[in-house]
Design an enzyme around this catalytic site. Sequence first.
Site, mmCIF file in Angstrom:
data_model
loop_
_atom_site.group_PDB
_atom_site.id
_atom_site.type_symbol
_atom_site.label_atom_id
_atom_site.label_comp_id
_atom_site.label_asym_id
_atom_site.label_seq_id
_atom_site.Cartn_x
_atom_site.Cartn_y
_atom_site.Cartn_z
ATOM 1 N N HIS A 1 0.878 -1.185 0.000
ATOM 2 C CA HIS A 1 0.000 0.000 0.000
ATOM 3 C C HIS A 1 0.910 1.229 0.000
ATOM 4 O O HIS A 1 1.717 1.408 -0.905
ATOM 5 C CB HIS A 1 -0.923 -0.120 1.237
ATOM 6 C CG HIS A 1 -2.084 0.815 1.271
ATOM 7 N ND1 HIS A 1 -2.451 1.630 0.242
ATOM 8 C CD2 HIS A 1 -3.002 1.070 2.269
ATOM 9 C CE1 HIS A 1 -3.526 2.334 0.580
ATOM 10 N NE2 HIS A 1 -3.874 2.013 1.811
ATOM 11 N N HIS B 1 -2.047 -2.183 -9.730
ATOM 12 C CA HIS B 1 -3.027 -1.598 -8.826
ATOM 13 C C HIS B 1 -4.276 -2.461 -8.844
ATOM 14 O O HIS B 1 -4.656 -2.963 -9.896
ATOM 15 C CB HIS B 1 -3.370 -0.161 -9.262
ATOM 16 C CG HIS B 1 -4.007 0.630 -8.178
ATOM 17 N ND1 HIS B 1 -5.355 0.564 -7.921
ATOM 18 C CD2 HIS B 1 -3.487 1.484 -7.267
ATOM 19 C CE1 HIS B 1 -5.627 1.348 -6.893
ATOM 20 N NE2 HIS B 1 -4.521 1.920 -6.473
ATOM 21 N N ASP C 1 2.934 5.659 -6.684
ATOM 22 C CA ASP C 1 4.168 5.584 -5.907
ATOM 23 C C ASP C 1 5.428 5.496 -6.755
ATOM 24 O O ASP C 1 6.530 5.604 -6.222
ATOM 25 C CB ASP C 1 4.118 4.350 -4.989
ATOM 26 C CG ASP C 1 3.123 4.528 -3.864
ATOM 27 O OD1 ASP C 1 3.059 5.645 -3.335
ATOM 28 O OD2 ASP C 1 2.412 3.563 -3.540
#
Length: 431
Positions: free
Chosen positions: A265, A306, A364
Site C-alpha cells: 500500500h 493496482h 508511488d
Amino acid sequence: MKKTVTLTFSDGSPPIELPVEEGTYGKPVIDIRPLGAHGYFTHDPGFTATSSCNSAITYIDGDEGLLYYRGYPIEELAYQSDYMEVCYLLLHGELPTATQKQAFVESISHHTLLHDQMENVFRGFRRSAHPMAVMIGVTGAMSAFYHAGLDNFNPQHRESVAHRLIAKIPTVAAWAYKFNEGQPFVYPQNRLSYAENFMHMMFATPCEDYEPNPALARALDRIFILHADHEQNASTSTVRLAGSSGANPYACIASGMASLWGPLHGGANEAVLRMLEEMDDVSKIGEFIRRAKDKSDPFRLMGFGHRIYKNVDPRAAIIRRTCYEVLDALDLRDDPQFRIALELERIALEDEYFIERKLYPNVDFYSGIIFRAMGIPTSMFTALFALARTAGWVAQWHEMLSDPAHRIGRPRQLYTGAARRSFVPLEQRGA
Ligand code: ACO
C-alpha cells in the site's frame, strides 16, 4: 421499475430476489443484505467484488484511468487548485468560496501546534524508530489529549476533529523526522502555506534562516492533492471499520496509518526507491523484470500494478510531469534514479507479462524520486503519504458517521477449522 437479480439454487431451494443499486457512475451493485435472513453469506476475501458503503467523496474508473474528487477530475484539481481547497472539498462536498477558504486556512494554520506534553511522547521512542512507527504512536496518543467531551455524533465536534488532524499531522510527521535526526523540534509558522510550513518544520534549524523554495512547495502541494483520497482502499477501509464502533477518531486515523505502512500500500514509495537504488544502472533492469515475472520469486516490481487501475493511474502521469519540474528546478535533470525509472517504465510497458496483466506504474512509482530530490529521506516517504491521506481518512470517517443508516462493520467468514471435539487433558496429550 427497480432492477433485481434472482438467485437460484441447484438443489431446488426457493430462489432469492436481490435489489440492484445504481450509483452516479460505476458498476451496479447487488444488495446482498437480504441473504442473511435466508441463511447465506457471500464470500469475497480481499474484497475484490464487494462494495462496503455508499460514498459521495471519490470516484475511480480503473478501466478508463479516471479519478474524481467530488466530481472534479484529479487533473483539474492538481493543476488549478491547492491542497487546502481540496481538503475543504473532500470534507464539505463543494469547493469553498473565497471567504470560506480564508476561514478554513485560518482554522488549519491556528491548530498546527501540538500539546506541549506530546513532546514527551516523541521522546519515549528510540531515536532510530521508523517515522511511521512514531506517527502511528503519536497520532494514537492524541486520543488521550482529545477524548473527554468529544461526541462523534455531533457534526461540529467532527469538523473540529477534522481541522485538528489536518493541521497537526504535518507537525507530527516533521517532528518524527527531527527526532530521528537528533535535531530540535521546529514549531509551525502560521504565515506559511500548508506545504511551505511542512518544509519549514522539516528543514529549518534554530541556527539559520530557512525559506522554502516556492517551486518545490508547489510540487509538494500537488503531491498532497494526488494522495488526498482514493475511496475504499485498505487504509481508508481500516479507518471506517475502526470508526464504525464509535471509537476515538485519533485512534482510528492511527489504525489507518498502520494499514498504509505496508509495502503493498503506502509503503510502496519507499520500496520503489530502494529497488531503484538496488538496480543502480539501466543495464540491470532486465534482471529485475525477469525476477518480477518469475512466479517462484516473491519479488514484484514496486510501484507497478493496482487493484483498481487496469489502465494508467492518472496520478502517476501527473507525478511524472511534476518530477520533471522538480528536477529542473533543482538542476538535477540527469538524476540517475529518474533515468532508470523512465527506462524501467518504457521496458515494462512493452513487455507481454505487464501488458497482459494490465500492470502500469502507480502513484508511488515517481513520488519517491521527487521526495529524494527535495532532500526528504526514504524512511519519510510513507509518512508524507499518511500526511496527505489524513484529509481523505477524516472525510470518509465524517461521511460514515453522518449517515443515519451506518452500523458497526462486522464481516462474516467461511469457517474451515476443526469440527466440534472434546477437550483432552494435558497429561493425555503425549510428549
Ligand atoms: N510485479 C510483478 N507482477 C505483478 C505485480 C508487480 N508489481 N503486480 C501484480 N502482478 C501480477 C501478479 O503476480 C498476478 O499475476 P498472475 O495473474 O500471473 O498470478 C497479477 O499481476 C495480478 O496481481 P494481484 O496480486 O492478484 O493483484 P492485486 O490487485 O491483488 O494487487 C497490488 C495489487 C498489491 C498493488 C500489486 O499490483 C502489487 O503488489 N504491486 C506492487 C506494490 C505496489 O506498487 N503497491 C502500491 C499500490 S498503489 C497504493 O497503494 C497507493
